[in-house]
Motif scaffolding. Structure first.
Motif, mmCIF file in Angstrom:
data_model
loop_
_atom_site.group_PDB
_atom_site.id
_atom_site.type_symbol
_atom_site.label_atom_id
_atom_site.label_comp_id
_atom_site.label_asym_id
_atom_site.label_seq_id
_atom_site.Cartn_x
_atom_site.Cartn_y
_atom_site.Cartn_z
ATOM 1 N N GLY A 33 0.794 -1.216 0.000
ATOM 2 C CA GLY A 33 0.000 0.000 0.000
ATOM 3 C C GLY A 33 0.830 1.271 0.000
ATOM 4 N N ALA A 34 0.325 2.309 0.669
ATOM 5 C CA ALA A 34 0.991 3.611 0.686
ATOM 6 C C ALA A 34 2.427 3.539 1.222
ATOM 7 C CB ALA A 34 0.170 4.616 1.492
ATOM 8 N N PRO A 57 3.865 9.809 -10.000
ATOM 9 C CA PRO A 57 2.566 9.743 -10.688
ATOM 10 C C PRO A 57 1.864 8.403 -10.495
ATOM 11 C CG PRO A 57 4.215 10.738 -12.120
ATOM 12 C CD PRO A 57 4.951 10.186 -10.927
ATOM 13 N N LEU A 58 2.634 7.315 -10.380
ATOM 14 C CA LEU A 58 2.033 6.014 -10.120
ATOM 15 C C LEU A 58 1.360 5.980 -8.749
ATOM 16 C CD1 LEU A 58 4.809 3.646 -11.537
ATOM 17 C CD2 LEU A 58 2.469 3.881 -12.412
ATOM 18 N N ALA A 59 1.992 6.649 -7.769
ATOM 19 C CA ALA A 59 1.371 6.738 -6.441
ATOM 20 C C ALA A 59 0.065 7.522 -6.519
ATOM 21 C CB ALA A 59 2.334 7.397 -5.458
ATOM 22 N N GLY A 60 0.057 8.593 -7.318
ATOM 23 C CA GLY A 60 -1.172 9.370 -7.500
ATOM 24 C C GLY A 60 -2.249 8.574 -8.193
ATOM 25 N N ALA A 65 -7.274 5.254 -7.878
ATOM 26 C CA ALA A 65 -7.929 3.952 -8.026
ATOM 27 C C ALA A 65 -8.498 3.439 -6.708
ATOM 28 C CB ALA A 65 -6.937 2.930 -8.592
ATOM 29 N N GLY A 66 -8.202 4.137 -5.597
ATOM 30 C CA GLY A 66 -8.728 3.725 -4.309
ATOM 31 C C GLY A 66 -7.805 2.824 -3.524
ATOM 32 N N GLY A 67 -6.561 2.666 -3.994
ATOM 33 C CA GLY A 67 -5.615 1.829 -3.264
ATOM 34 C C GLY A 67 -5.262 2.416 -1.915
ATOM 35 N N PHE A 68 -5.184 3.744 -1.844
ATOM 36 C CA PHE A 68 -5.014 4.485 -0.603
ATOM 37 C C PHE A 68 -5.405 5.922 -0.899
ATOM 38 C CE2 PHE A 68 -0.838 3.366 -2.492
ATOM 39 C CZ PHE A 68 -0.474 4.594 -3.056
ATOM 40 N N THR A 69 -5.447 6.752 0.113
ATOM 41 C CA THR A 69 -5.922 8.113 -0.096
ATOM 42 C C THR A 69 -4.817 9.005 -0.656
ATOM 43 O OG1 THR A 69 -5.296 8.930 2.108
ATOM 44 C CG2 THR A 69 -7.457 7.842 1.887
ATOM 45 N N LEU A 70 -5.237 10.135 -1.209
ATOM 46 C CA LEU A 70 -4.286 11.113 -1.744
ATOM 47 C C LEU A 70 -3.367 11.624 -0.634
ATOM 48 C CD1 LEU A 70 -3.365 12.849 -4.144
ATOM 49 C CD2 LEU A 70 -5.119 14.515 -3.516
#
Length: 227
Positions: A33-34, A57-60, A65-70
């Protein structure tokens, strides 16, 4: 999650099959995750050829996609930047100027005078190099070492590093987050950007090695003629 989103993104290139640094970063973020984004950015600080311009950009996108929050993406990548920078800072602080100069003198194509010049340049420009250096590829990693050698106060170093890194990371994370499902627009450029960064590093290394060899040869001639 992220690979599923990439595979569902519009057409042409098969963006589900990311390779190289991009594929590694995606796998890390999928696994933990994050914090995986933070680990990737910490590695980028320790190994400059790993481009944050690809990872962030991949983290963004993962956040979109909902993998973790901004917010998690920004906080974890900034934490990774600080940890990586602190490790290099500690290296410079523990070894110190004289020890690093001795180590440099025993390395091929490296001189103790290189350490002298670097620390002198840092001493001249001070805190500005730590803050503004965070916006420059490769340099943002290396500047932490002279900061440690010169024993910049740790709270000041951490504060400047955190603020500068947060600004840099947020810009690129927001690019990925804003693109969202339109990842196919930027994905073809990710590998290109990765190789541009790596190519620039190689060119700089070759230039430095050739220049150093020419200087050594010139000095050898001077010694041979007793100049």
């Amino acid at each position: 999650m992220l690979r599923t989103m990439l595979q569902s993104a519009q057409p042409a290139p098969d963006t589900g099959e990311l390779t190289g640094v991009a594929g590694w970063a995606v796998g890390l973020m999928e696994a933990v995750g994050a914090p995986g984004a933070g680990l990737a950015i910490a590695a980028e600080n320790l190994f400059p050829p790993i481009p944050s311009e690809v990872i962030l950009p991949l983290a963004g996108l993962t956040a979109a996609a909902g993998g973790f929050t901004l917010l998690e993406a920004i906080l974890w990548t900034t934490a990774g930047s600080v940890v990586g920078a602190l490790l290099l800072y500690s290296l410079g602080r523990v070894l110190g100027h004289e020890r690093l100069a001795r180590i440099a003198s025993k390395m091929p194509l490296v001189r103790s005078s290189d350490i002298d010049k670097t620390t002198a340049w840092f001493a001249k420009h001070g805190w500005k190099t730590v803050f503004f250096g965070r916006f420059l590829p490769i340099f943002r990693s290396l500047i932490s070492i002279p900061a440690g050698i010169e024993r910049m106060p740790v709270p000041l170093f951490l504060g400047l590093t955190a603020i500068g890194s947060a600004i840099w990371n947020t810009i690129f994370i927001m690019i990925g987050f804003t693109l969202g499902q339109n990842w196919h627009i930027i994905e073809p450029y990710m590998d290109w950007l990765q190789w541009v960064v790596i190519g620039a590093v190689i060119v700089l290394i070759v230039w430095w090695v050739v220049r150093r060899m020419l200087l050594n040869r010139r000095e050898g001639k001077h010694l041979l003629h007793g100049e």
